[in-house]
Design an enzyme around this catalytic site. Structure first.
Site, PDB file in Angstrom:
ATOM      1  N   ASP A  93     -21.310 -24.406   6.335  1.00  0.00           N
ATOM      2  CA  ASP A  93     -20.701 -25.116   7.450  1.00  0.00           C
ATOM      3  C   ASP A  93     -19.345 -24.522   7.785  1.00  0.00           C
ATOM      4  O   ASP A  93     -18.776 -23.740   7.034  1.00  0.00           O
ATOM      5  CB  ASP A  93     -20.586 -26.615   7.159  1.00  0.00           C
ATOM      6  CG  ASP A  93     -19.765 -26.886   5.911  1.00  0.00           C
ATOM      7  OD1 ASP A  93     -20.031 -27.904   5.238  1.00  0.00           O
ATOM      8  OD2 ASP A  93     -18.857 -26.088   5.594  1.00  0.00           O
TER       9      ASP A  93
ATOM     10  N   ARG B 131       0.827  -1.208   0.000  1.00  0.00           N
ATOM     11  CA  ARG B 131       0.000   0.000   0.000  1.00  0.00           C
ATOM     12  C   ARG B 131       0.858   1.254   0.000  1.00  0.00           C
ATOM     13  O   ARG B 131       0.563   2.224  -0.692  1.00  0.00           O
ATOM     14  CB  ARG B 131      -0.916  -0.014   1.221  1.00  0.00           C
ATOM     15  CG  ARG B 131      -1.864   1.160   1.257  1.00  0.00           C
ATOM     16  CD  ARG B 131      -2.484   1.293   2.620  1.00  0.00           C
ATOM     17  NE  ARG B 131      -3.112   2.594   2.756  1.00  0.00           N
ATOM     18  CZ  ARG B 131      -3.396   3.191   3.883  1.00  0.00           C
ATOM     19  NH1 ARG B 131      -3.090   2.591   5.009  1.00  0.00           N
ATOM     20  NH2 ARG B 131      -3.978   4.357   3.927  1.00  0.00           N
TER      21      ARG B 131
ATOM     22  N   HIS C  50     -25.617 -20.748   9.537  1.00  0.00           N
ATOM     23  CA  HIS C  50     -25.269 -22.154   9.716  1.00  0.00           C
ATOM     24  C   HIS C  50     -26.260 -23.112   9.066  1.00  0.00           C
ATOM     25  O   HIS C  50     -26.015 -24.316   8.981  1.00  0.00           O
ATOM     26  CB  HIS C  50     -25.137 -22.498  11.210  1.00  0.00           C
ATOM     27  CG  HIS C  50     -24.049 -23.493  11.492  1.00  0.00           C
ATOM     28  ND1 HIS C  50     -23.614 -24.417  10.555  1.00  0.00           N
ATOM     29  CD2 HIS C  50     -23.311 -23.721  12.609  1.00  0.00           C
ATOM     30  CE1 HIS C  50     -22.668 -25.145  11.092  1.00  0.00           C
ATOM     31  NE2 HIS C  50     -22.463 -24.761  12.321  1.00  0.00           N
TER      32      HIS C  50
END
Lengths: 373, 534
Positions: free
Chosen positions: B508, B302, B504
């Site tokens: 997973d 950066r 969920h």
């Protein structure tokens, strides 16, 4: 407290010691000329509040001179939606402020001088103040045709307004302030002071539009500094005080205890927009959706700047009625503010059925409603 | 202290209000005269300049006084009532604002001359009010003089003038009723207090200073509303004067009185909508996954890019990289595993990015790359979780702090944007956001969210998924921490923590972990992004 005391009792002496003034030596008790180093409208309005609330002016007059970065200033009882183009103001980063005195809407920038004449309530006399300004201008440029009208305006050449007036009277202190166009951006002024919002029905004080002109256009050699100095000179002559201008910093809490709170109050949404007298927006407009024209009727009641009640009439079944009433329900109580409405609408969309057509209709409707704000 | 004797006459003839004037002096109580009074006029003002006014009353009722609109000046005879500050039934104190009237560009605040209860407003809003005619009816207050039966108690008197005068030992002591009350409560003789206000007026601070000197303690200021104009906070009371010498300071324990009141207001507008959304959000079974990213290389990159960015007039933070990496990660996952796993939809919404924060832009970039690999993170489920829609566009949202609160504009189609594209888009959104100009188009259609809460602070977070998305990431602050390198040496590492939350029901832990690892690898080794950039 010590400082306040000195300000109240022996203003000149102690004041002179506190401020690095330009040779502050006012000897008589009867007058003081101060000039703000800040161009922030809220800070400068707060100075007016502070003087109004904290100074005793039984035998004393004060002249306060100030200039601001681009701002639109509305009167105490006015409706910003009725008075100015809020959309352009947002785009160009022009601030909006509501002052405590009455009167109409004005546009300020660094080419405009503001003069505030503080006196005790008994000595409140607007015409005298305006005559003082006229004398000062005449002393500067004798050829100028400047005169005061019955409406407390100053006209140049008989038909161009160069100054507007407003006043505030409290329990013991009164102030009269006026603008003076020296070298302001006239074109921006006229575009910003024209409201695009239709269908507004309100009892708020309306402004009287007028043709304006800058003093600079009459004589390009005039600058704001020269004019301010001339007015200070005339004020000093009138009140038999020394012609010295004390520079003040409106952010200095030690000199003006409590002023930062006043500044903050003037910047709150509740003051600027919330103090708008009750009004309603009743209009209908056309929305274009997939090459068809749809008529939408909107009826919004606004109180304290918030939507008190809202009714949106759409072509039948264009949007599920449940969704339309959901929008109305959520808009009720919300600020009349496009960014608030956009945030509200897009958040509501999250819990709606995920259907591209529905979403685009909803967004279109909300964007249309937002143009009213 | 002058003996205060309150003479009351309870004579109240039918329909007539009687006012009894008194002058206090140390030697005698002079009874001036009773005056028939229903309306005050100017002569009464001048007369009572020297006098104290007592209201006579029975215990249950006060006396209704018609408060007239006084002269405004400049020969004005009528004004328009613009705003009422009180309503019928409100109690007011002397000098409280009653209403705002306007006349010809002058706005005038009318303040009350009396303590009492508003019984009638004579005008509605926008009606014309006349100078000299009644404006409001005030029932003058007897409630405050609770112990009105005792003669020694000083009634809070109502006066025409700013302050009441008390002739004590030949000189007048000026003090407002509130100050007198304070003095009375503390059994202080006003004549013994040195006044520091105008004309030697005794102020509240003077009473407190006097008390403190007596007791050697600093007393809490009285919580009762003050009539005196606002003064700065009272300075610390100086220590006991020399003459006190051997006296022992006995602090007076005054019960601390807190006069603050609860304030209830309705939930409206944007917040109301958020209530609905967040309630729905918490119906989603969240699971969290956190990790630590070493941004040392990215920080260096950066720095190197700064001049390039400046030349293009774009502020590049880390966020575009985070965003792009996310987008890339989603795609690769699909290819890698061949079969279609439950799409993980990463709603990357760039979260709070301050001006010039390149980290956000990098985050956005990495996020998009990640999404390419694991498209399930860029999906959406319907209400009953019966079908999943894999969104083709990676519209990564960035949480932004504005006047309204935390809103989430999104960068559209990150999958086809370069880091600079993302950076300039973020700049645009930020400018619009700070000036309150964001439209619905920028605020809707997000598929993934990133929240750079680290710009404010924090390390790990537990972000809440914004429906209809299925995942969200919160980025903590970048800290310089010691870490071990490959050779076992300690070096300075720029560490940032990321906290993911995902739905969920369809995502997973393994998928999220792999996505996060890929995203992490892009950021820890920025060159790897090049390989997969489209």
């Amino acid at each position: 407290m010590v400082i306040l005391l000195s300000l109240k009792n022996c203003f000149q002496l102690h004041y002179g010691l506190k401020i690095p003034a330009a040779g502050f030596r006012c000897s008589a008790n009867s007058g003081l000329i101060i000039q703000s180093v800040s161009s922030d409208i809220y800070q400068n309005l707060a100075v007016e509040d502070w003087v109004h609330d904290n100074m005793t002016l039984e035998d004393r007059h004060v002249l306060f001179m100030w200039r601001n970065s681009p701002t639109v200033v509305i009167g105490r009882h006015q409706n910003p939606w009725q008075e100015c183009n809020l959309k352009i103001m947002r785009e160009k980063n022009i601030k909006l402020a509501r002052r405590r005195s009455g009167g109409g809407t004005v546009y300020h920038d660094l080419g405009n001088i503001n003069l505030t004449f503080f006196t005790s309530k008994k000595k409140y006399e607007r015409m005298e103040n305006l005559k003082l300004v006229v004398r000062a201008l005449k002393a500067l440029r004798p050829q100028f045709d400047v005169r005061a009208t019955e409406r407390y305006d100053l006209l140049l050449n008989g038909n161009f307004k160069i100054s507007g007036t407003a006043a505030k009277l409290g329990r013991t202190v009164a102030y009269h302030h006026c603008t003076l166009l020296c070298n302001a951006d006239r074109f921006l002024l006229s575009s910003v002071l024209k409201s695009p919002y239709k269908g507004i029905k309100s009892n708020a004080t309306p402004s009287m539009p007028a043709l304006v002109k800058n003093l600079f256009e009459e004589d390009p050699s005039l600058t704001c500094e020269i004019v301010m100095d001339a007015i200070a000179a005339e004020y000093a002559r009138c009140h038999k005080i020394d012609h010295c201008i004390t520079l003040i910093n409106p952010g200095d809490e030690t000199v003006f205890p409590g002023i930062n709170m006043k500044t903050k109050e003037l910047q709150t949404w509740d003051w600027i927009y919330g103090k708008t007298p009750k009004f309603s927006i009743r209009t209908c407009f056309n929305m274009v959706y997939k090459q068809s024209l749809l008529e939408v009727k909107v009826d919004i009641q606004v109180k304290h700047g918030r939507i008190e009640a809202c009714n949106i009439d759409l072509p039948e079944q264009w949007l599920p009625p449940a969704m339309c009433s959901e929008l109305e329900k959520n808009l009720t109580g919300s600020k009349l503010c496009p960014s608030e409405t956009a945030a509200l609408a897009s958040t509501l969309l999250r819990v709606c059925p995920q259907n591209y057509e529905l979403h685009s209709k909803w967004s279109l409707l909300c964007e249309t409603v937002m143009t009213l704000m | 202290m002058a003996t205060v004797r309150a003479l009351r006459s309870c004579s109240r003839t039918a329909g007539r209000l009687i006012c009894v004037h008194h002058i206090r002096s140390c030697t005698s109580v002079r009874f001036i005269k009773s005056k028939y009074m229903s309306i005050f006029d100017k002569s009464a003002f001048k007369f009572s300049h020297q006098h104290r006014l007592f209201r006579t009353s029975t215990i249950s009722n006060g006396q209704i006084v018609q408060f007239k609109l006084s002269d405004i000046g400049e020969g004005i005879t009528e004004v328009t009532v613009k705003e009422w500050y009180v309503k019928e039934g409100d109690s007011v104190s002397q000098f409280d604002s009653i209403c705002e009237v306007q006349s010809d560009k002058a706005s005038v605040t009318i303040t009350s001359r009396y303590d009492g209860i508003i019984r009638k407003l004579h005008y509605n809003l926008d009606e014309i009010a006349y100078v000299g005619k009644p404006l409001v009816d005030i029932e003058t207050d007897v409630l405050k003089a609770v112990s009105s039966e005792e003669d020694v108690v000083e009634t809070p008197a109502v006066s025409h003038e700013e302050q009441t005068h008390q002739e004590i030992k030949g000189h007048k002591t000026l003090a407002t009723p509130a100050v007198r009350r304070l003095a009375m409560e503390n059994n202080i003789k006003l004549s013994e207090v040195v006044g520091t206000g105008k004309d030697n007026r005794i102020l509240k601070e003077d009473i407190l200073n006097y008390l403190a000197k007596q007791t050697g303690a600093i007393l809490p200021p009285s919580p009762k509303p003050e009539i005196i104009p606002p003064l700065p906070k009272p300075e610390t009371v100086p220590p006991a004067p020399k003459d006190r010498g051997t006296k022992i300071a006995i602090p007076i324990s005054k019960p601390i009185v807190f006069a603050g009141k609860d304030k209830t207001e309705a939930v409206t507008g944007f917040h109301k909508a958020m209530v609905k959304t967040m309630t729905a959000a918490l119906q989603i079974p969240h699971f969290g996954y956190c990790d630590e990213i070493d941004l040392t290389q990215l920080v260096q990159l950066r720095e190197e890019l700064k001049p390039v960015a400046q030349a293009r007039g774009v502020k590049v933070s880390f966020m575009p990289f985070f965003i792009k990496s996310s987008s890339l990660s989603t795609y690769l996952g699909t290819c890698m595993y061949g079969h279609y796993m439950l799409p993980d939809v990463l709603s990357f919404c760039p979260l709070l990015f301050p001006l010039g924060d390149k980290s956000i832009k990098r985050a956005l970039s990495a996020a998009s790359l990640g999404l390419l690999h694991y498209p399930i993170l860029n999906a959406s489920v319907d209400e009953n979780c019966q079908s999943i829609t894999y969104k083709a566009s990676h519209n990564i949202g960035v949480a932004m702090d504005t006047e309204q609160g935390l809103i989430v504009p999104n960068v559209k189609n990150v999958q086809v944007c370069s880091v600079f594209d993302i950076a300039s888009e973020l700049n645009r959104l930020q400018t619009l956001g700070s000036s309150g100009q964001l439209g619905t188009n920028d605020l809707t259609g997000g598929t993934f969210t990133l929240s750079n809460i680290g710009t404010i602070g924090g390390t790990y977070a537990k972000p809440v998924i914004l429906p209809p998305e299925v995942a969200i990431g919160a980025l903590g602050k970048i800290q310089v921490l010691p870490r071990f390198n490959g050779k076992g040496e300690v070096f300075k590492a720029q560490i940032m923590n990321v906290s993911w939350s995902a739905d969920h029901r369809i995502i997973d832990g393994a998928t999220m972990a792999r996505f996060s690892n890929l995203w992490k690898s892009y950021l820890e080794n920025p060159a790897s992004m090049l390989v997969d950039l489209k």
